[in-house]
Design a protein around this motif. Structure first.
Motif, PDB file in Angstrom:
ATOM      1  N   CYS A  26     -37.996  22.898 -42.126  1.00  0.00           N
ATOM      2  CA  CYS A  26     -37.877  24.306 -42.539  1.00  0.00           C
ATOM      3  C   CYS A  26     -38.235  25.251 -41.391  1.00  0.00           C
ATOM      4  CB  CYS A  26     -38.790  24.569 -43.738  1.00  0.00           C
ATOM      5  SG  CYS A  26     -38.244  23.786 -45.271  1.00  0.00           S
ATOM      6  N   ILE A  27     -39.290  24.904 -40.666  1.00  0.00           N
ATOM      7  CA  ILE A  27     -39.687  25.739 -39.529  1.00  0.00           C
ATOM      8  C   ILE A  27     -38.587  25.775 -38.477  1.00  0.00           C
ATOM      9  CG2 ILE A  27     -41.314  25.917 -37.599  1.00  0.00           C
ATOM     10  CD1 ILE A  27     -43.470  24.786 -39.456  1.00  0.00           C
ATOM     11  N   ALA A  28     -37.979  24.620 -38.213  1.00  0.00           N
ATOM     12  CA  ALA A  28     -36.902  24.556 -37.226  1.00  0.00           C
ATOM     13  C   ALA A  28     -35.691  25.378 -37.665  1.00  0.00           C
ATOM     14  CB  ALA A  28     -36.506  23.096 -36.991  1.00  0.00           C
ATOM     15  N   LEU A  29     -35.358  25.311 -38.982  1.00  0.00           N
ATOM     16  CA  LEU A  29     -34.217  26.078 -39.492  1.00  0.00           C
ATOM     17  C   LEU A  29     -34.465  27.578 -39.392  1.00  0.00           C
ATOM     18  CD1 LEU A  29     -33.219  23.994 -42.659  1.00  0.00           C
ATOM     19  CD2 LEU A  29     -31.984  24.168 -40.495  1.00  0.00           C
ATOM     20  N   VAL A  30     -35.687  27.994 -39.745  1.00  0.00           N
ATOM     21  CA  VAL A  30     -36.026  29.421 -39.667  1.00  0.00           C
ATOM     22  C   VAL A  30     -35.976  29.899 -38.224  1.00  0.00           C
ATOM     23  CG1 VAL A  30     -37.866  31.112 -39.999  1.00  0.00           C
ATOM     24  CG2 VAL A  30     -37.402  29.423 -41.771  1.00  0.00           C
ATOM     25  N   ALA A  31     -36.509  29.097 -37.299  1.00  0.00           N
ATOM     26  CA  ALA A  31     -36.493  29.474 -35.880  1.00  0.00           C
ATOM     27  C   ALA A  31     -35.064  29.590 -35.364  1.00  0.00           C
ATOM     28  CB  ALA A  31     -37.275  28.446 -35.060  1.00  0.00           C
ATOM     29  N   THR A  32     -34.205  28.642 -35.778  1.00  0.00           N
ATOM     30  CA  THR A  32     -32.797  28.692 -35.359  1.00  0.00           C
ATOM     31  C   THR A  32     -32.107  29.922 -35.909  1.00  0.00           C
ATOM     32  OG1 THR A  32     -32.712  26.265 -35.311  1.00  0.00           O
ATOM     33  CG2 THR A  32     -30.613  27.433 -35.379  1.00  0.00           C
ATOM     34  N   LEU A  33     -32.377  30.235 -37.185  1.00  0.00           N
ATOM     35  CA  LEU A  33     -31.772  31.417 -37.807  1.00  0.00           C
ATOM     36  C   LEU A  33     -32.200  32.688 -37.098  1.00  0.00           C
ATOM     37  CD1 LEU A  33     -30.063  32.582 -40.090  1.00  0.00           C
ATOM     38  CD2 LEU A  33     -32.109  32.606 -41.524  1.00  0.00           C
ATOM     39  N   VAL A  34     -33.494  32.777 -36.755  1.00  0.00           N
ATOM     40  CA  VAL A  34     -33.998  33.951 -36.035  1.00  0.00           C
ATOM     41  C   VAL A  34     -33.317  34.086 -34.677  1.00  0.00           C
ATOM     42  CG1 VAL A  34     -36.015  34.965 -34.922  1.00  0.00           C
ATOM     43  CG2 VAL A  34     -36.217  33.989 -37.216  1.00  0.00           C
ATOM     44  N   LEU A  35     -33.144  32.980 -33.975  1.00  0.00           N
ATOM     45  CA  LEU A  35     -32.475  33.019 -32.669  1.00  0.00           C
ATOM     46  C   LEU A  35     -31.031  33.465 -32.799  1.00  0.00           C
ATOM     47  CD1 LEU A  35     -33.857  29.761 -30.973  1.00  0.00           C
ATOM     48  CD2 LEU A  35     -34.400  32.137 -30.390  1.00  0.00           C
ATOM     49  N   VAL A  36     -30.345  32.982 -33.848  1.00  0.00           N
ATOM     50  CA  VAL A  36     -28.948  33.377 -34.060  1.00  0.00           C
ATOM     51  C   VAL A  36     -28.855  34.871 -34.336  1.00  0.00           C
ATOM     52  CG1 VAL A  36     -26.955  33.127 -35.585  1.00  0.00           C
ATOM     53  CG2 VAL A  36     -28.185  31.095 -34.814  1.00  0.00           C
ATOM     54  N   VAL A  37     -29.753  35.377 -35.192  1.00  0.00           N
ATOM     55  CA  VAL A  37     -29.745  36.809 -35.515  1.00  0.00           C
ATOM     56  C   VAL A  37     -30.009  37.642 -34.270  1.00  0.00           C
ATOM     57  CG1 VAL A  37     -30.920  38.627 -36.805  1.00  0.00           C
ATOM     58  CG2 VAL A  37     -30.375  36.461 -37.923  1.00  0.00           C
ATOM     59  N   VAL A  38     -31.008  37.226 -33.486  1.00  0.00           N
ATOM     60  CA  VAL A  38     -31.326  37.952 -32.252  1.00  0.00           C
ATOM     61  C   VAL A  38     -30.133  37.941 -31.299  1.00  0.00           C
ATOM     62  CG1 VAL A  38     -32.766  37.934 -30.175  1.00  0.00           C
ATOM     63  CG2 VAL A  38     -33.806  37.560 -32.412  1.00  0.00           C
ATOM     64  N   LEU A  39     -29.451  36.794 -31.202  1.00  0.00           N
ATOM     65  CA  LEU A  39     -28.283  36.689 -30.323  1.00  0.00           C
ATOM     66  C   LEU A  39     -27.161  37.607 -30.787  1.00  0.00           C
ATOM     67  CD1 LEU A  39     -26.816  35.324 -27.976  1.00  0.00           C
ATOM     68  CD2 LEU A  39     -26.139  33.506 -29.540  1.00  0.00           C
ATOM     69  N   ILE A  40     -26.941  37.648 -32.110  1.00  0.00           N
ATOM     70  CA  ILE A  40     -25.890  38.515 -32.652  1.00  0.00           C
ATOM     71  C   ILE A  40     -26.212  39.983 -32.382  1.00  0.00           C
ATOM     72  CG2 ILE A  40     -24.832  39.334 -34.789  1.00  0.00           C
ATOM     73  CD1 ILE A  40     -25.025  36.511 -35.871  1.00  0.00           C
ATOM     74  N   VAL A  41     -27.478  40.357 -32.569  1.00  0.00           N
ATOM     75  CA  VAL A  41     -27.874  41.748 -32.321  1.00  0.00           C
ATOM     76  C   VAL A  41     -27.694  42.111 -30.855  1.00  0.00           C
ATOM     77  CG1 VAL A  41     -29.825  43.336 -32.315  1.00  0.00           C
ATOM     78  CG2 VAL A  41     -29.467  41.822 -34.263  1.00  0.00           C
ATOM     79  N   ILE A  42     -28.075  41.194 -29.956  1.00  0.00           N
ATOM     80  CA  ILE A  42     -27.910  41.450 -28.521  1.00  0.00           C
ATOM     81  C   ILE A  42     -26.436  41.628 -28.168  1.00  0.00           C
ATOM     82  CG2 ILE A  42     -28.145  40.435 -26.230  1.00  0.00           C
ATOM     83  CD1 ILE A  42     -30.733  39.136 -27.188  1.00  0.00           C
ATOM     84  N   LEU A  43     -25.585  40.754 -28.705  1.00  0.00           N
ATOM     85  CA  LEU A  43     -24.148  40.862 -28.434  1.00  0.00           C
ATOM     86  C   LEU A  43     -23.582  42.151 -29.022  1.00  0.00           C
ATOM     87  CD1 LEU A  43     -22.960  37.187 -29.091  1.00  0.00           C
ATOM     88  CD2 LEU A  43     -23.131  38.352 -26.884  1.00  0.00           C
ATOM     89  N   ALA A  44     -24.072  42.522 -30.207  1.00  0.00           N
ATOM     90  CA  ALA A  44     -23.563  43.733 -30.864  1.00  0.00           C
ATOM     91  C   ALA A  44     -23.858  44.982 -30.057  1.00  0.00           C
ATOM     92  CB  ALA A  44     -24.161  43.853 -32.263  1.00  0.00           C
ATOM     93  N   PHE A  45     -24.971  44.975 -29.315  1.00  0.00           N
ATOM     94  CA  PHE A  45     -25.352  46.164 -28.549  1.00  0.00           C
ATOM     95  C   PHE A  45     -25.035  46.047 -27.059  1.00  0.00           C
ATOM     96  CE2 PHE A  45     -27.870  46.670 -32.360  1.00  0.00           C
ATOM     97  CZ  PHE A  45     -27.760  48.024 -32.616  1.00  0.00           C
ATOM     98  N   THR A  46     -24.396  44.968 -26.668  1.00  0.00           N
ATOM     99  CA  THR A  46     -24.008  44.807 -25.250  1.00  0.00           C
ATOM    100  C   THR A  46     -22.515  44.556 -25.144  1.00  0.00           C
ATOM    101  OG1 THR A  46     -24.649  42.459 -25.354  1.00  0.00           O
ATOM    102  CG2 THR A  46     -26.284  44.005 -24.525  1.00  0.00           C
ATOM    103  N   VAL A  47     -22.122  43.305 -25.255  1.00  0.00           N
ATOM    104  CA  VAL A  47     -20.709  42.946 -25.085  1.00  0.00           C
ATOM    105  C   VAL A  47     -19.827  43.627 -26.131  1.00  0.00           C
ATOM    106  CG1 VAL A  47     -19.051  41.043 -25.038  1.00  0.00           C
ATOM    107  CG2 VAL A  47     -21.329  40.738 -24.039  1.00  0.00           C
ATOM    108  N   PHE A  48     -20.295  43.629 -27.393  1.00  0.00           N
ATOM    109  CA  PHE A  48     -19.483  44.171 -28.479  1.00  0.00           C
ATOM    110  C   PHE A  48     -19.889  45.587 -28.869  1.00  0.00           C
ATOM    111  CE2 PHE A  48     -19.197  39.552 -29.027  1.00  0.00           C
ATOM    112  CZ  PHE A  48     -17.817  39.394 -29.107  1.00  0.00           C
ATOM    113  N   LYS A  49     -20.608  46.258 -28.013  1.00  0.00           N
ATOM    114  CA  LYS A  49     -21.020  47.626 -28.323  1.00  0.00           C
ATOM    115  C   LYS A  49     -19.788  48.517 -28.493  1.00  0.00           C
ATOM    116  CE  LYS A  49     -23.777  51.488 -26.608  1.00  0.00           C
ATOM    117  NZ  LYS A  49     -24.634  51.988 -25.505  1.00  0.00           N
ATOM    118  N   ALA A  50     -19.779  49.292 -29.577  1.00  0.00           N
ATOM    119  CA  ALA A  50     -18.628  50.144 -29.866  1.00  0.00           C
ATOM    120  C   ALA A  50     -18.457  51.225 -28.793  1.00  0.00           C
ATOM    121  CB  ALA A  50     -18.799  50.787 -31.245  1.00  0.00           C
TER     122      ALA A  50
END
Length: 206
Positions: A26-50
């Protein structure tokens, strides 16, 4: 006499061990989910920034220009049809879908004509060409006292204003609403019906 010996310490029982393993998973899944969310947010405000769509007036031709100056009484008869070649570039890494929009033609701060832009979508890093025919409202144009002197000088100072409202969908998850406006000042030379000195300003609200 039978004597019972004390039980020897042994390994943890099965259920406790399984519970510990589930907790680690469970800890590993939560950590992976947090990393994915952080990665998506970073991409949304950099590469995919409107980014704002860029509207450019490639050319404007006076296809129909009929002008007659009346001496007595002093007046000006005008019939103008303006053909606009406009390109809209979408610099985003995702498609830009916009609603019904309008391009307005202004003369010295006053609207003298408009043409609708039907709703459509522009793909990522694509440019859409638009050929628009705009008929100038002569009564509005001639209500400006400077129209006579501008025609006599041979140069008409015009402005095109385009407002596009739509949205971009980032990675299929985030919908970002975009309102982009483009204001282009241009000079139309009456003698040869050409356009020069174009200056555009862009503004975007997310």
């Amino acid at each position: 006499m039978d004597v019972e010996s004390a039980p020897k310490p042994g390994k943890p029982r099965g259920p406790a061990k399984r519970g510990h393993g589930c907790r680690n998973i469970c800890i590993a899944l939560v950590a992976t989910l947090v990393l994915v969310v952080v990665l998506i947010v970073i991409l949304a405000f950099t590469v995919f920034k409107a980014k704002h769509p860029v509207t450019t007036v490639n050319s404007a031709k006076l296809e129909k220009l009929q002008v007659s100056l009346n001496v007595a009484p002093l007046g000006l008869d005008l019939n103008v049809t303006l053909d606009l070649d406009i390109s809209v570039k979408n610099p985003n890494k995702v498609g830009f879908k916009y609603k019904n929009s309008t391009t307005v033609l202004n003369y010295r701060g006053e609207p003298v004509g408009e043409v609708p832009l039907p709703a459509d979508e522009i793909g990522a890093d694509r440019t859409k060409q638009m050929n628009l025919t705009l008929t100038v409202m002569a009564n509005r144009f001639l209500s400006n006292s400077q129209a006579y002197s501008d025609f006599l000088s041979g140069v008409l100072p015009l402005n095109t204003y385009t407002k596009m409202s739509g949205k971009v969908t980032i990675m299929g998850l985030f919908k970002v609403h975009v309102v982009s406006t483009t204001s282009c000042d241009l000079s139309v030379f009456v003698s040869n019906r050409t356009v020069g000195d174009q200056r555009c300003r862009y503004k975007t609200k997310l």
